[in-house]
Design a protein around this motif. Structure first.
Motif, PDB file in Angstrom:
ATOM      1  N   THR A  92      -7.764  -0.759 -12.177  1.00  0.00           N
ATOM      2  CA  THR A  92      -8.369  -0.680 -13.509  1.00  0.00           C
ATOM      3  C   THR A  92      -8.587  -2.073 -14.078  1.00  0.00           C
ATOM      4  OG1 THR A  92      -6.180  -0.389 -14.508  1.00  0.00           O
ATOM      5  CG2 THR A  92      -7.434   1.609 -13.994  1.00  0.00           C
ATOM      6  N   GLN A 147      -4.292   2.645 -10.043  1.00  0.00           N
ATOM      7  CA  GLN A 147      -4.011   4.088 -10.102  1.00  0.00           C
ATOM      8  C   GLN A 147      -4.172   4.696  -8.720  1.00  0.00           C
ATOM      9  OE1 GLN A 147      -2.922   5.859 -12.532  1.00  0.00           O
ATOM     10  NE2 GLN A 147      -3.444   4.806 -14.409  1.00  0.00           N
ATOM     11  N   GLY A 148      -3.529   5.869  -8.525  1.00  0.00           N
ATOM     12  CA  GLY A 148      -3.715   6.659  -7.304  1.00  0.00           C
ATOM     13  C   GLY A 148      -2.868   6.195  -6.154  1.00  0.00           C
ATOM     14  N   SER A 182      -3.562  -3.806 -12.617  1.00  0.00           N
ATOM     15  CA  SER A 182      -3.160  -2.441 -12.918  1.00  0.00           C
ATOM     16  C   SER A 182      -3.955  -1.549 -11.979  1.00  0.00           C
ATOM     17  CB  SER A 182      -3.468  -2.105 -14.377  1.00  0.00           C
ATOM     18  OG  SER A 182      -3.166  -0.756 -14.645  1.00  0.00           O
ATOM     19  N   PRO A 190       0.787   1.551  -7.840  1.00  0.00           N
ATOM     20  CA  PRO A 190      -0.059   2.310  -8.763  1.00  0.00           C
ATOM     21  C   PRO A 190       0.760   2.777  -9.969  1.00  0.00           C
ATOM     22  CG  PRO A 190       0.595   3.695  -6.938  1.00  0.00           C
ATOM     23  CD  PRO A 190       1.159   2.330  -6.663  1.00  0.00           C
ATOM     24  N   GLY A 191       0.120   3.504 -10.864  1.00  0.00           N
ATOM     25  CA  GLY A 191       0.818   4.059 -12.022  1.00  0.00           C
ATOM     26  C   GLY A 191       0.235   3.595 -13.342  1.00  0.00           C
ATOM     27  N   GLY A 192      -0.771   2.733 -13.295  1.00  0.00           N
ATOM     28  CA  GLY A 192      -1.434   2.308 -14.520  1.00  0.00           C
ATOM     29  C   GLY A 192      -0.701   1.249 -15.314  1.00  0.00           C
TER      30      GLY A 192
END
Length: 175
Positions: free
Chosen positions: A108, A72-73, A70, A49-51
Motif C-alpha cells: 500500500t 497486505q495479503g 506497508s 503483511p497486515g497493513g
C-alpha cells in the motif's frame, strides 16, 4: 539526478548499476583487512503483511538506508537489503529485493531513504530477475525520486514491488 530519461540513458544506467554493485562485491572480497563498517553487507529481513507500517535499516560507516513499507495479503516474505560503498567512497548503494523474484504481497506504500548521500540513480521494479526472468521496472508515474528518497506515488502506484535499487553520490571533501 533522477532515473535517466530516454532509452540510451536507461541503458547506460542499466549497465552502470550492476557494474558498480559487482565492483563493490569484488572490493569486499579483495580487502579482507578492511574495517567491518566499510565492507558491503547483506542482511535478510521479513516483509510482513497486515497493513501496519514497518521499517528495516542498514548502515555502513556514515551512510545508511531505511526501507519503510506497508503491505497486505499472504504471509511473511524473506527479503534482502545490501548496502555498499565504492572503493573511492564516492558512491553509496542500497538494494532491496525479494530473492525469489516476485512478491505476492500488495504494497500500500513504500519508501527507501538514504542518509549521508544524495541519490544519483534509482529504480523500482514490480518483479526482480530470477532464473530466466528479467527485472520488470515500475512505470515512471508509479514512483517518485527526491535527493534522498524513492517512494510510491499516491494514486498511481499499482501495489506491486519486488526490488528497489539506489545509487547515491557521497559528499566529497576537497583539499
Amino acid at each position: 539526478m533522477a532515473a535517466p530519461s530516454g532509452r540510451s540513458g536507461r541503458r547506460a544506467w542499466a549497465a552502470l548499476v550492476p557494474a558498480t554493485l559487482l565492483c563493490l562485491a569484488a572490493w569486499a572480497a579483495a580487502e579482507p583487512g578492511t574495517a567491518p563498517d566499510a565492507a558491503p553487507s547483506t542482511a535478510e529481513f521479513d516483509v510482513r503483511p497486515g497493513g501496519v507500517v514497518h521499517s528495516f535499516s542498514r548502515s555502513l560507516g556514515d551512510y545508511g538506508c531505511t526501507f519503510t513499507y506497508s503491505a497486505q495479503g499472504g504471509t511473511n516474505e524473506q527479503w534482502q537489503m545490501n548496502v555498499g560503498v565504492s572503493e573511492d567512497s564516492g558512491l553509496f548503494s542500497c538494494s532491496i529485493w525479494r530473492p525469489q523474484g516476485k512478491s505476492y504481497l500488495f504494497f500500500t506504500q513504500f519508501k527507501a531513504e538514504v542518509k549521508g548521500a544524495k541519490i544519483e540513480y534509482a529504480m523500482a521494479y514490480s518483479q526482480a530477475a530470477v532464473g530466466a526472468q528479467n527485472d520488470i521496472p515500475l512505470k515512471q508515474e508509479e514512483f517518485e525520486i527526491t535527493e534522498t528518497t524513492v517512494s510510491h506515488r499516491e494514486g498511481k502506484f499499482r501495489f506491486e514491488l519486488s526490488k528497489l535499487v539506489i545509487v547515491a553520490k557521497t559528499p566529497r571533501d576537497e583539499l
